[in-house]
Design a protein around this motif. Structure first.
Motif, PDB file in Angstrom:
ATOM      1  N   GLY A 412      27.364 -60.673   9.567  1.00 37.59           N
ATOM      2  CA  GLY A 412      26.278 -60.019  10.296  1.00 37.59           C
ATOM      3  C   GLY A 412      26.607 -58.630  10.786  1.00 37.59           C
ATOM      4  O   GLY A 412      26.059 -58.181  11.795  1.00 37.59           O
ATOM      5  N   ILE A 413      27.524 -57.955  10.111  1.00 36.86           N
ATOM      6  CA  ILE A 413      27.903 -56.593  10.508  1.00 36.86           C
ATOM      7  C   ILE A 413      27.039 -55.615   9.723  1.00 36.86           C
ATOM      8  O   ILE A 413      26.957 -55.674   8.505  1.00 36.86           O
ATOM      9  CB  ILE A 413      29.404 -56.331  10.249  1.00 36.86           C
ATOM     10  CG1 ILE A 413      30.249 -57.291  11.100  1.00 36.86           C
ATOM     11  CG2 ILE A 413      29.765 -54.888  10.545  1.00 36.86           C
ATOM     12  CD1 ILE A 413      31.720 -57.237  10.791  1.00 36.86           C
ATOM     13  N   GLU A 414      26.393 -54.702  10.449  1.00 36.22           N
ATOM     14  CA  GLU A 414      25.435 -53.792   9.828  1.00 36.22           C
ATOM     15  C   GLU A 414      26.108 -52.478   9.461  1.00 36.22           C
ATOM     16  O   GLU A 414      26.907 -51.928  10.227  1.00 36.22           O
ATOM     17  CB  GLU A 414      24.279 -53.540  10.802  1.00 36.22           C
ATOM     18  CG  GLU A 414      23.219 -52.597  10.256  1.00 36.22           C
ATOM     19  CD  GLU A 414      22.152 -52.284  11.299  1.00 36.22           C
ATOM     20  OE1 GLU A 414      21.271 -51.438  10.993  1.00 36.22           O
ATOM     21  OE2 GLU A 414      22.212 -52.865  12.399  1.00 36.22           O
ATOM     22  N   ILE A 415      25.776 -51.989   8.247  1.00 32.64           N
ATOM     23  CA  ILE A 415      26.186 -50.646   7.841  1.00 32.64           C
ATOM     24  C   ILE A 415      24.955 -49.766   8.027  1.00 32.64           C
ATOM     25  O   ILE A 415      23.978 -49.882   7.264  1.00 32.64           O
ATOM     26  CB  ILE A 415      26.667 -50.621   6.378  1.00 32.64           C
ATOM     27  CG1 ILE A 415      27.891 -51.523   6.217  1.00 32.64           C
ATOM     28  CG2 ILE A 415      26.983 -49.194   5.935  1.00 32.64           C
ATOM     29  CD1 ILE A 415      28.403 -51.627   4.801  1.00 32.64           C
ATOM     30  N   PRO A 416      24.946 -48.888   9.023  1.00 35.87           N
ATOM     31  CA  PRO A 416      23.719 -48.152   9.369  1.00 35.87           C
ATOM     32  C   PRO A 416      23.455 -46.989   8.427  1.00 35.87           C
ATOM     33  O   PRO A 416      24.315 -46.601   7.627  1.00 35.87           O
ATOM     34  CB  PRO A 416      24.006 -47.633  10.787  1.00 35.87           C
ATOM     35  CG  PRO A 416      25.494 -47.458  10.772  1.00 35.87           C
ATOM     36  CD  PRO A 416      26.060 -48.547   9.923  1.00 35.87           C
ATOM     37  N   PHE A 417      22.258 -46.423   8.511  1.00 38.30           N
ATOM     38  CA  PHE A 417      21.904 -45.220   7.764  1.00 38.30           C
ATOM     39  C   PHE A 417      21.072 -44.368   8.705  1.00 38.30           C
ATOM     40  O   PHE A 417      20.434 -44.858   9.651  1.00 38.30           O
ATOM     41  CB  PHE A 417      21.103 -45.575   6.504  1.00 38.30           C
ATOM     42  CG  PHE A 417      19.919 -46.419   6.731  1.00 38.30           C
ATOM     43  CD1 PHE A 417      18.672 -45.855   6.997  1.00 38.30           C
ATOM     44  CD2 PHE A 417      20.010 -47.830   6.726  1.00 38.30           C
ATOM     45  CE1 PHE A 417      17.556 -46.632   7.225  1.00 38.30           C
ATOM     46  CE2 PHE A 417      18.898 -48.606   6.949  1.00 38.30           C
ATOM     47  CZ  PHE A 417      17.680 -48.024   7.189  1.00 38.30           C
ATOM     48  N   PRO A 418      21.076 -43.070   8.500  1.00 38.81           N
ATOM     49  CA  PRO A 418      20.359 -42.174   9.425  1.00 38.81           C
ATOM     50  C   PRO A 418      18.857 -42.497   9.458  1.00 38.81           C
ATOM     51  O   PRO A 418      18.245 -42.753   8.432  1.00 38.81           O
ATOM     52  CB  PRO A 418      20.606 -40.781   8.825  1.00 38.81           C
ATOM     53  CG  PRO A 418      21.848 -40.930   7.977  1.00 38.81           C
ATOM     54  CD  PRO A 418      21.808 -42.336   7.455  1.00 38.81           C
ATOM     55  N   GLN A 419      18.299 -42.459  10.659  1.00 32.76           N
ATOM     56  CA  GLN A 419      16.877 -42.706  10.844  1.00 32.76           C
ATOM     57  C   GLN A 419      16.287 -41.613  11.731  1.00 32.76           C
ATOM     58  O   GLN A 419      16.968 -41.066  12.607  1.00 32.76           O
ATOM     59  CB  GLN A 419      16.636 -44.075  11.511  1.00 32.76           C
ATOM     60  CG  GLN A 419      17.117 -45.246  10.661  1.00 32.76           C
ATOM     61  CD  GLN A 419      16.782 -46.561  11.321  1.00 32.76           C
ATOM     62  OE1 GLN A 419      15.927 -46.630  12.215  1.00 32.76           O
ATOM     63  NE2 GLN A 419      17.447 -47.618  10.894  1.00 32.76           N
ATOM     64  N   ARG A 420      15.000 -41.291  11.494  1.00 30.16           N
ATOM     65  CA  ARG A 420      14.319 -40.280  12.317  1.00 30.16           C
ATOM     66  C   ARG A 420      12.943 -40.812  12.718  1.00 30.16           C
ATOM     67  O   ARG A 420      12.193 -41.281  11.861  1.00 30.16           O
ATOM     68  CB  ARG A 420      14.176 -38.992  11.523  1.00 30.16           C
ATOM     69  CG  ARG A 420      13.427 -37.906  12.254  1.00 30.16           C
ATOM     70  CD  ARG A 420      13.381 -36.616  11.468  1.00 30.16           C
ATOM     71  NE  ARG A 420      14.739 -36.069  11.312  1.00 30.16           N
ATOM     72  CZ  ARG A 420      14.992 -34.978  10.594  1.00 30.16           C
ATOM     73  NH1 ARG A 420      14.011 -34.359   9.960  1.00 30.16           N
ATOM     74  NH2 ARG A 420      16.244 -34.527  10.536  1.00 30.16           N
ATOM     75  N   ASP A 421      12.692 -40.762  14.024  1.00 31.78           N
ATOM     76  CA  ASP A 421      11.373 -41.209  14.548  1.00 31.78           C
ATOM     77  C   ASP A 421      10.456 -39.997  14.691  1.00 31.78           C
ATOM     78  O   ASP A 421      10.842 -38.968  15.269  1.00 31.78           O
ATOM     79  CB  ASP A 421      11.539 -41.879  15.934  1.00 31.78           C
ATOM     80  CG  ASP A 421      12.324 -43.168  15.805  1.00 31.78           C
ATOM     81  OD1 ASP A 421      12.266 -43.776  14.721  1.00 31.78           O
ATOM     82  OD2 ASP A 421      13.019 -43.533  16.785  1.00 31.78           O
ATOM     83  N   ILE A 422       9.243 -40.100  14.128  1.00 34.54           N
ATOM     84  CA  ILE A 422       8.269 -39.007  14.199  1.00 34.54           C
ATOM     85  C   ILE A 422       7.098 -39.482  15.043  1.00 34.54           C
ATOM     86  O   ILE A 422       6.498 -40.517  14.793  1.00 34.54           O
ATOM     87  CB  ILE A 422       7.775 -38.630  12.786  1.00 34.54           C
ATOM     88  CG1 ILE A 422       8.952 -38.149  11.920  1.00 34.54           C
ATOM     89  CG2 ILE A 422       6.708 -37.546  12.872  1.00 34.54           C
ATOM     90  CD1 ILE A 422       8.555 -37.825  10.507  1.00 34.54           C
ATOM     91  N   HIS A 423       6.805 -38.714  16.100  1.00 37.25           N
ATOM     92  CA  HIS A 423       5.679 -39.041  17.015  1.00 37.25           C
ATOM     93  C   HIS A 423       4.522 -38.108  16.732  1.00 37.25           C
ATOM     94  O   HIS A 423       4.688 -36.896  16.661  1.00 37.25           O
ATOM     95  CB  HIS A 423       6.114 -38.902  18.478  1.00 37.25           C
ATOM     96  CG  HIS A 423       7.272 -39.805  18.829  1.00 37.25           C
ATOM     97  ND1 HIS A 423       7.106 -41.152  19.117  1.00 37.25           N
ATOM     98  CD2 HIS A 423       8.619 -39.552  18.904  1.00 37.25           C
ATOM     99  CE1 HIS A 423       8.263 -41.705  19.369  1.00 37.25           C
ATOM    100  NE2 HIS A 423       9.222 -40.760  19.252  1.00 37.25           N
TER     101      HIS A 423
END
Length: 423
Positions: A412-423
């Protein structure tokens, strides 16, 4: 070259002597008696050889005695000729004791004796072309000698000359040198093969010294043959100096690259920077060194391609030698995990995965280092060691990373990736 009128006169004189010798030795009623004797020897040799052959076949030899078996096989092949030679020899002696001409019997005897010598000599020659050339040469010389016209033939060929500038070469010297060159080069190849094998089997010599000594030995032996053949042709050292001067001019004009590669090859062999078996990487190639020639170095890539790299490039450009001083290679693999992960558990998992693969060494042990905190991940660098870079580095890194991916999924170990939230 000798002009046509001179050649015509030489040939006319030669054939006149040949006809005189033939009429003297091969005409008359006594030739029929000698022919009968020779036929009788042939007829008698057949049952005698069959009898001896049957006795030899009864000899039992253990299967592991290869030399004895080979000797008996060759002996069986030559039973009939040997018996025939013996019968002809006895017949010629009887005719001579009876004061009867025996020149025809002696001719057949000499022919079969020469045939035996040629066969026994060429058994050791495995090259078909060399064998045929030597056989033809000996047969021609033998037949002309038996007929009593070898001296006349040689004198005739020596009178016909070829002109190359200031050099005059007799036609006989050309034929003789051609046969000698074929035989000498065959012998020299065998000698060089034996000597170089001794060098390569020597444990006291470095791999580069083994290659260098074999190249120097080859060069010296072939140079010796060249001088011998030139002497046989009647070419003096003065003429050779003019030739080498021309070669030097040619090198100065258009052979710089070839000479540069030759010198670079000797430098590589002397400084031991690259040796057979090393894994090297150039700008566009990666592979293990298979062979080092004086002009190029051959490397075999992981795809099985054999690439010939000019030695000059290995001297003038940067080369990565993965196994110069030792074959231990450290492989690095970067992995990033989520900030929600247990980094101590991540470190243990990453260090355990490489040990599942045989190529990865246990000493030094694989080790994972936390190298920084990124924008969206905690970054680790895994380091593990291998000692067979010739089998590839990318492939073992890929296997380890796939193993880490599967282990992270299971835990259950996550390898993350870049994320961007747009409002």
């Amino acid at each position: 070259m000798t002009d046509l009128k001179e050649i015509e006169a030489i040939m006319r004189e030669y054939f006149t002597e040949f006809i005189d010798i033939f009429l003297k030795n091969f005409t008359g009623w006594n030739i029929l008696i000698q022919l009968t004797v020779v036929i009788g020897c042939f007829v008698l040799a057949f049952p005698l050889s069959r009898l001896i052959y049957a006795q030899l076949k009864k000899i039992k030899v253990p299967e592991d005695h290869h030399r004895t078996i080979s000797f008996l096989q060759h002996t069986r092949r030559f039973i009939n000729p040997l018996i025939l030679v013996l019968l002809l020899k006895i017949s010629s002696q009887i005719l001579l004791l009876a004061n009867f001409p025996a020149h025809f019997v002696r001719i057949v005897l000499n022919l079969y004796t020469i045939w035996l010598v040629i066969k026994l000599t060429t058994i050791i020659i495995d090259n078909l072309f060399v064998k045929k050339v030597i056989q033809i040469w000996f047969w021609v010389v033998a037949i002309l000698s038996i007929m009593g016209i070898w001296t006349q033939t040689r004198v005739m060929l020596e009178k016909i000359t070829l002109h190359f500038g200031q050099v005059n070469i007799a036609l006989y010297s050309v034929f003789k040198t051609f046969v000698a060159a074929i035989f000498l080069f065959w012998v020299m190849n065998k000698v060089i093969s034996i000597i170089t094998q001794r060098f390569y089997n020597s444990k006291s010599l470095r791999p580069t010294m083994q290659v260098l000594l074999s190249k120097i030995t080859t060069f010296l032996l072939y140079s010796f043959i060249l001088f011998v053949l030139m002497s046989s042709l009647g070419i003096s050292l003065k003429t050779l100096s003019l030739f080498t001067g021309g070669v030097g001019l040619g090198i100065g004009i258009g052979l710089q690259k070839i000479v540069s590669n030759l010198l670079s090859g000797f430098i590589l062999l002397l400084d031991d920077s690259i040796k057979p078996g090393d894994v090297i990487e150039t700008e566009n190639n990666y592979g293990s060194v298979k062979e080092m020639s004086t002009r190029y170095t051959s490397i075999v890539t992981l795809q099985g391609k054999e690439i010939l790299i000019p030695n000059e490039e290995l001297i003038s450009k940067s080369v990565v030698n993965w196994s110069h001083s030792n074959k231990l290679i450290r492989v690095d693999a970067d992995v990033g995990v989520s900030y929600n992960s247990d980094i101590h558990q991540v470190k243990k998992i990453m260090e355990s995965i490489p040990l599942k693969f045989e190529r990865v060494l246990t000493q030094p042990m694989p080790e994972a280092f936390l190298i920084g905190f990124g924008d969206s991940s905690v970054n680790f660098e895994l380091q593990f060691w291998i000692k067979d870079p010739q089998k590839g580095i990318i492939n073992i890194r890929s296997k380890v990373l796939l193993g880490i991916w599967d282990a992270f999924k299971e835990n259950g170990i996550e390898i993350p990736f870049p994320q961007r939230d747009i409002h």
